[in-house]
Design an enzyme around this catalytic site. Structure first.
Site, mmCIF file in Angstrom:
data_model
loop_
_atom_site.group_PDB
_atom_site.id
_atom_site.type_symbol
_atom_site.label_atom_id
_atom_site.label_comp_id
_atom_site.label_asym_id
_atom_site.label_seq_id
_atom_site.Cartn_x
_atom_site.Cartn_y
_atom_site.Cartn_z
ATOM 1 N N ASP A 279 -2.808 -5.212 0.886
ATOM 2 C CA ASP A 279 -1.799 -4.076 1.501
ATOM 3 C C ASP A 279 -0.319 -4.383 1.987
ATOM 4 O O ASP A 279 0.638 -3.416 1.901
ATOM 5 C CB ASP A 279 -2.605 -3.346 2.617
ATOM 6 N N GLU B 20 0.767 -1.242 -0.111
ATOM 7 C CA GLU B 20 -0.055 0.069 0.186
ATOM 8 C C GLU B 20 0.880 1.265 -0.124
ATOM 9 O O GLU B 20 1.966 1.260 0.592
ATOM 10 C CB GLU B 20 -0.861 0.012 1.259
#
Length: 252
Positions: A108, A80
């Site tokens: 992420d 992310e």
């Protein structure tokens, strides 16, 4: 809200959030609730990774101060916050190296200890509801899901919370602090309550000249960072209000 975000979050996080929004035609000065949500999500992802390493024996360890003599590897790869091209390059590299299944959506984090991708969620709603939404979207048992709320609740795949209790407590405390800081500035209700946000939006629109500055098209593109966040009710309310106002102007 914009001033709060710039005061509350690390400048690096603010810069990453701005880049993610501007890349997709979204203005942090206008989409301020979204701006705050992206910054919050980024910070949780970074806090999730902080201080967690794997030693030379392959064991997970927590180190809060760097030891130049320690042979340590970061336990988590942060995906992310990268631009999409670089993020997918990192994901592909991990998959080629470890043999794990490639996810359909950008996750992420990657956990080198458990050999799995992780999807982090931060919600203003009920954690169970948001968890199910995430699971239905991802549709993969290979990606681990971990949801946090601003009220201190959390939910994870198979109740496997990955981190130790103290590390998770730091994240929960930070989220609670953000909530309290928003509340002290009178920002929390509009951040979490659709009706309050809609009321404020109507008030703001009435202060404008008829048709002045209203767009004739509404962008439906979604920034990379927001693909990991819950749907932002602020978007739909703003879109509906702008469309209704624009149609009234056309009739005149």
């Amino acid at each position: 809200m914009e001033d709060f975000v710039r005061q509350c979050f690390n400048p690096m996080i603010v810069e990453l959030a701005e880049k993610a929004m501007k890349e997709y035609g979204e203005d942090p000065k206008i989409e301020t609730n979204k701006f705050a949500a992206i910054c919050t999500h980024l910070e949780v992802c970074f806090m999730y990774s902080d201080f967690h390493f794997i030693d030379e024996r392959g064991e997970s360890t927590i180190v809060e101060s760097s030891d130049p003599n320690a042979l340590l590897k970061h336990r988590f790869e942060i995906i992310e916050g990268r631009d999409r091209t670089m993020a997918w390059t990192v994901v592909n590299s991990i998959c080629n190296t470890t043999g794990v299944e490639k996810p359909k959506f950008l996750p992420d984090l990657y956990d080198y200890k458990e050999n799995r991708f992780i999807e982090i969620g931060v919600t203003r709603r009920e954690v169970h509801t948001y968890y199910l939404e995430k699971a239905n979207k991802i549709k993969s048992e290979k990606t681990h899901i971990h949801i946090f709320s601003f009220t201190g609740e959390e939910m994870a795949t198979k109740a496997d919370y990955t981190l130790d209790e103290e590390s998770r407590a730091r994240i929960k405390t930070r989220l609670y602090t953000i909530r309290q800081e928003m509340a002290s500035r009178g920002l929390w209700d509009s951040f979490v309550n659709p009706r309050e946000a809609k009321r404020q939006l109507k008030k703001d629109l009435k202060s404008l000249e008829p048709c002045a500055g209203l767009p004739t098209k509404v962008s439906h593109r979604t920034s990379p960072a927001l693909k990991t966040l819950e749907p932002m009710w602020m978007d739909s309310n703003r879109t509906a209000a702008l469309r209704a106002s624009f149609l009234k102007c056309q009739k005149k």
